[in-house]
Design a protein around this motif. Structure first.
Motif, mmCIF file in Angstrom:
data_model
loop_
_atom_site.group_PDB
_atom_site.id
_atom_site.type_symbol
_atom_site.label_atom_id
_atom_site.label_comp_id
_atom_site.label_asym_id
_atom_site.label_seq_id
_atom_site.Cartn_x
_atom_site.Cartn_y
_atom_site.Cartn_z
ATOM 1 N N LEU A 122 57.690 56.525 47.241
ATOM 2 C CA LEU A 122 57.819 57.988 47.248
ATOM 3 C C LEU A 122 58.484 58.516 45.969
ATOM 4 O O LEU A 122 58.830 59.698 45.900
ATOM 5 C CB LEU A 122 58.618 58.448 48.479
ATOM 6 N N LEU A 125 58.168 62.159 44.239
ATOM 7 C CA LEU A 125 57.638 63.074 45.253
ATOM 8 C C LEU A 125 58.741 64.005 45.768
ATOM 9 O O LEU A 125 59.845 63.551 46.061
ATOM 10 C CB LEU A 125 57.099 62.237 46.420
ATOM 11 N N ARG A 126 58.412 65.298 45.882
ATOM 12 C CA ARG A 126 59.350 66.270 46.463
ATOM 13 C C ARG A 126 58.930 66.557 47.901
ATOM 14 O O ARG A 126 57.866 67.145 48.130
ATOM 15 C CB ARG A 126 59.338 67.573 45.659
ATOM 16 N N ILE A 127 59.756 66.132 48.852
ATOM 17 C CA ILE A 127 59.447 66.345 50.273
ATOM 18 C C ILE A 127 60.449 67.336 50.857
ATOM 19 O O ILE A 127 61.657 67.125 50.757
ATOM 20 C CB ILE A 127 59.531 65.033 51.082
ATOM 21 N N LEU A 171 64.013 58.548 53.375
ATOM 22 C CA LEU A 171 63.051 58.967 52.342
ATOM 23 C C LEU A 171 63.652 58.807 50.949
ATOM 24 O O LEU A 171 62.961 58.421 50.002
ATOM 25 C CB LEU A 171 62.602 60.413 52.577
ATOM 26 N N ARG A 172 64.952 59.086 50.824
ATOM 27 C CA ARG A 172 65.610 58.929 49.508
ATOM 28 C C ARG A 172 65.599 57.466 49.087
ATOM 29 O O ARG A 172 65.383 57.141 47.924
ATOM 30 C CB ARG A 172 67.045 59.456 49.565
ATOM 31 N N ALA A 176 62.064 59.287 47.253
ATOM 32 C CA ALA A 176 61.711 60.720 47.296
ATOM 33 C C ALA A 176 62.892 61.617 46.931
ATOM 34 O O ALA A 176 64.053 61.246 47.125
ATOM 35 C CB ALA A 176 61.216 61.093 48.688
ATOM 36 N N THR A 177 62.577 62.801 46.413
ATOM 37 C CA THR A 177 63.552 63.883 46.320
ATOM 38 C C THR A 177 63.404 64.691 47.606
ATOM 39 O O THR A 177 62.327 65.188 47.910
ATOM 40 C CB THR A 177 63.237 64.784 45.111
ATOM 41 N N TYR A 420 51.537 56.702 50.791
ATOM 42 C CA TYR A 420 51.715 56.807 49.338
ATOM 43 C C TYR A 420 51.520 55.461 48.635
ATOM 44 O O TYR A 420 51.054 55.419 47.506
ATOM 45 C CB TYR A 420 53.064 57.465 48.997
#
Ligand SMILES: [Zn+2]
Length: 426
Positions: A122, A125-127, A171-172, A176-177, A420
């Motif tokens: 991730l 990626l901005r979630i 997620l981090r 991911a962000t 992803y």
């Protein structure tokens, strides 16, 4: 948990009629704004005829294409922008798939993200996480509250917030962000029910309640929906709140993906003495399946076309399928089957994903995956919610289980990682 569609639809249509008499120009949904059709000029020749027709027929207008509003010719689509006086927007198609102009959009599909490694699928990626509802002091007003005897009250808005915080950590770790659409029980909208009293009164009068009552006299009163208080509260916690979240997503957060987190429920009757049931299930939603009546509203028609042209669907459907498969495996829950096909259309390959036109899935201008696992008032769901969060597993109703919050968050994170990894070729 979703809003009861019959009531939403009924008010939506009648509200449009009310606006129609008040101001012929503003043929828009509740608290909607007049659409800026000129924005669609940026999408000229970005889609070929067959792809446009496929998305209209199989995803967005599965309950029929309103011919008088959207007409698909060989080289262009004619879309009515206002009905009186009638004005038309013409969308020119690309001659074929190879000669399409670049699609203008702020979010990035998986394939256009920078390279990364398999352990950070991730990365880049901005979630944005959107925990459904408000919880806290608003839970009763939202009708997302029930309590069995002396047990801890079940409030959906607090449960979704808890899941979102666990999920953010997962997620981090995957690169991911993570952004929060809501990270407290405070409303995002600065408005409060009192700001909508006049509007609520006008809606009711227009719906054949000539002298609407102010107050709900008794929470079990079947007439409560005809009171100014009930209507103004709904305008606050549903329409104003979700529209405000959309402004935040679209103008400040700019995510590549929004994950809406909910818990489902079946009718529980009296919230102070709720019915627990055996049924427990899972489904996910993406935007689509617009009703012909919804498309008579200028803003909804515009938002549907803009969403179609952004091509969020192909990305969000693939993500939803991957997350659904992961959640189904982790939870063991069967797919929810809607009792009617009046508002939803089953899509994708997992069997768990439906298209539906919800405010959030329509207004957030990027791929949106809307999760509806666990029936809160099922015997199993309730027992797991009451067990709270914990490490490892615990025996609940005879089965060793992870905490419901971790199972939810872990399975969403695994589904996203899987999607992803595949899409980025890791
Ligand atoms: Zn919900």
């Amino acid at each position: 948990m979703l809003f009861r569609p019959s009531i939403v639809l009924c008010w939506l249509i009648s509200f449009w009629m009310f606006l129609g008499t008040a101001n012929a120009v503003d043929n828009v949904g509740i608290l909607g704004t007049e659409p800026k059709w000129e924005v669609l000029e940026n999408y000229q020749r970005t889609i070929a005829h067959d792809e446009f027709a496929r998305l209209i027929n199989d995803v967005y207008c599965t309950h029929g294409v309103p011919d008088e509003l959207i007409k698909i010719d060989n080289d262009a689509a004619q879309i009515v922008t206002t009905r009186e006086p009638q004005k038309i927007f013409t969308l020119q198609f690309a001659p074929d798939n190879n000669s399409k102009a670049r699609i203008p959009r702020l979010w990035r599909p998986a394939k256009s993200l920078p390279q990364t490694s398999a352990d950070k699928p991730l990365a880049g990626l901005r979630i944005a996480l959107d925990p459904g509802h408000l919880g806290g002091r608003w839970a009763k007003m939202e009708e997302r509250w029930f309590q069995l005897g002396d047990t801890k009250p079940v409030t959906e808005g607090d449960l979704t917030l808890r899941v979102s915080r666990v999920l953010a950590t997962r997620l981090r770790k995957l690169g991911a962000t993570v952004l929060f659409v809501r990270n407290s029980t405070q409303p995002t909208t600065p408005k409060r029910p009192v700001d909508f009293k006049k509007l609520a009164r006008n809606i009711l009068i227009n719906n054949g309640v000539p002298r609407p009552r102010d107050e709900v006299l008794n929470p079990k009163d079947p007439e409560k929906e005809g009171t100014i208080r009930w209507q103004s509260e709904m305008l606050f916690y549903r329409y104003s709140e979700i529209r405000r979240r959309a402004v935040l997503v679209n103008t400040k957060l700019h995510p590549d993906l929004v994950v809406c987190l909910h818990f489902n429920a079946e009718g529980w009757g009296d919230p102070a003495s709720p019915t627990l049931i055996d049924d427990n299930h899972l489904h996910l939603l993406v935007n689509g399946s617009y009703l012909q009546d919804e498309l008579t509203l200028d803003d909804e028609r515009f938002e549907m076309i803009r969403r179609l042209l952004s091509r969020a669907y192909d990305e969000e459907l693939a993500i939803a399928d991957a997350v659904a498969n992961s959640m189904a495996k982790a939870t063991g829950l069967p797919a929810y089957q809607y009792p009617t096909t009046l508002t939803t259309t089953k899509v994708g390959s997992s069997g768990y994903v439906y298209a539906r036109n919800l405010l959030a899935t329509r207004l957030y201008r990027c791929p949106v995956v809307y999760c509806e696992p666990y029936v809160m008032n099922s015997k199993d769901g309730f027992a797991r919610i009451e067990a709270g969060d914990y490490d490892g597993t615990k025996e609940i109703n005879g089965v060793e289980r992870k905490s419901i919050f971790r199972e939810y968050a872990d399975s969403v994170a695994e589904g996203l990682a899987e999607y992803y990894r595949n899409a980025r070729g890791l």
